[in-house]
Write a protein that holds these residues in place. Structure first.
Motif, PDB file in Angstrom:
ATOM      1  N   ASN A  23      17.560  18.352  12.899  1.00  9.59           N
ATOM      2  CA  ASN A  23      17.066  16.991  13.128  1.00  9.59           C
ATOM      3  C   ASN A  23      17.097  16.597  14.599  1.00  9.59           C
ATOM      4  O   ASN A  23      17.158  15.412  14.931  1.00  9.59           O
ATOM      5  N   ASP A  24      17.034  17.575  15.488  1.00 11.78           N
ATOM      6  CA  ASP A  24      16.962  17.293  16.921  1.00 11.78           C
ATOM      7  C   ASP A  24      15.593  16.682  17.233  1.00 11.78           C
ATOM      8  O   ASP A  24      14.559  17.344  17.063  1.00 11.78           O
ATOM      9  N   PRO A  25      15.551  15.430  17.700  1.00  9.69           N
ATOM     10  CA  PRO A  25      14.256  14.778  17.948  1.00  9.69           C
ATOM     11  C   PRO A  25      13.463  15.428  19.077  1.00  9.69           C
ATOM     12  O   PRO A  25      12.253  15.190  19.205  1.00  9.69           O
ATOM     13  N   ASN A  26      14.126  16.248  19.879  1.00  9.35           N
ATOM     14  CA  ASN A  26      13.432  16.880  21.005  1.00  9.35           C
ATOM     15  C   ASN A  26      12.792  18.215  20.634  1.00  9.35           C
ATOM     16  O   ASN A  26      12.120  18.827  21.468  1.00  9.35           O
ATOM     17  N   THR A  27      12.987  18.643  19.401  1.00 10.08           N
ATOM     18  CA  THR A  27      12.409  19.923  18.974  1.00 10.08           C
ATOM     19  C   THR A  27      10.942  19.750  18.608  1.00 10.08           C
ATOM     20  O   THR A  27      10.586  18.873  17.828  1.00 10.08           O
ATOM     21  N   ASN A  28      10.107  20.592  19.181  1.00 17.22           N
ATOM     22  CA  ASN A  28       8.693  20.626  18.816  1.00 17.22           C
ATOM     23  C   ASN A  28       8.517  21.744  17.794  1.00 17.22           C
ATOM     24  O   ASN A  28       8.442  22.922  18.149  1.00 17.22           O
TER      25      ASN A  28
END
Length: 293
Positions: free
Chosen positions: A43-48
């Motif tokens: 759930n890392d928001p920076n992961t694309n």
């Protein structure tokens, strides 16, 4: 092919030393095989996520605390057409212990279970009588790592009823008889990779406890089960863990009958370090399931 080995954001809430050790060892092994793989927090928001063609669930240990967000993440992978191992539909099914009903309806044996729906009134005396026991285990239907798991006896029933009355306002629970065989003989775990048996072990609770997880002081003892025992566990995998990279079948033997406790398909510790060949078997299953990528 870019591969994400899916883990969680460690905020110190869970004792994760053993899991991180297994994660790192597996990551090193797969990278040494030439795979372009890295650990990614689910759930890392920076992961694309569009950068990945494959995601492998390894240790998303907090998924049950963030279940709605976890389901949204599964839907995102589905939308982006990212292959998940284990398969998304199987993972969704496995997040809620109501799945045990379906396994039982299929004719496979499980630990006797009664489900308490949200806001249901609780009277443990009813369940003591139903199961003909003075010891019960109560846990959430969406849970892991012995979270909010209680051992109930007539002595502490009133106290647990009060706790559970608060907790059940938010989620469903499952009640099972406490099986003394867990303390006497331990809980079995059979590990399969792509439906093929790999290894087995017995987990035993420390003295004075009933939880077998290593994080709670439990110990692990590798086993060499005969083919009959392996086949017993394999029946659960064949019917309910198709196309799964891994499956851990947890249960206990009562009067020579194997009773399933959990079919672990999301974030189980795989005890890979009990035999170096376990890593090879894991890799073989992974290559078989990703031939089309």
């Amino acid at each position: 092919m870019n591969i994400a080995l899916v883990t969680y954001l460690d905020q110190g809430k869970y004792d994760s030393d053993t899991v991180e050790s297994e994660d790192d060892r597996l990551l090193d092994f797969l990278q040494a095989k030439g795979l372009n793989i890295q650990k990614v927090i689910w759930n890392d928001p920076n992961t694309n996520w569009e950068n990945y063609q494959l995601a492998i669930l390894k240790s998303p240990w907090d998924y049950f605390d963030l279940i709605e967000q976890f389901h949204q993440w599964l839907s995102l992978l589905e939308e982006k057409k990212i292959k998940l191992l284990n398969p998304i539909d199987v993972v969704r099914w496995n997040t809620d212990k109501h799945y045990l009903n379906e396994i039982q309806e299929a004719g496979l044996k499980i630990t006797p279970s009664i489900f308490l729906e949200r806001d249901e009134k609780i009277d443990f005396n009813v369940f003591f009588e139903e199961f003909q026991t003075k010891k019960l285990i109560v846990k959430p239907c969406v849970s892991g790592g012995a979270k909010n798991t209680f051992k109930v006896t007539p002595t502490n029933a009133k106290e647990i009823e009060e706790k559970l009355t608060e907790l059940i306002r938010a989620e469903d629970f499952i009640i099972q008889p406490f099986l003394p065989e867990i303390l006497e003989s331990g809980e079995w775990s059979f590990v399969f990779f792509n439906g093929v048996y790999s290894h087995a072990l017995i987990k035993q609770a420390k003295t004075g406890d009933f939880r077998v997880q290593p994080a709670h002081g439990g110990s692990v003892h590798p086993q060499n089960p005969d083919q009959k025992l392996i086949e017993t566990a394999a029946r659960y995998v064949r019917q309910f863990a198709k196309n799964c990279l891994y499956a851990r079948v947890d249960g206990v033997f009562v009067d020579d009958d194997f009773l399933l406790m959990e079919l672990e398909l999301i974030e189980p510790f795989l005890f890979l370090n009990t035999d170096q060949q376990n890593y090879e078997r894991y890799y073989k299953a992974l290559t078989e399931l990703t031939e089309d990528l």
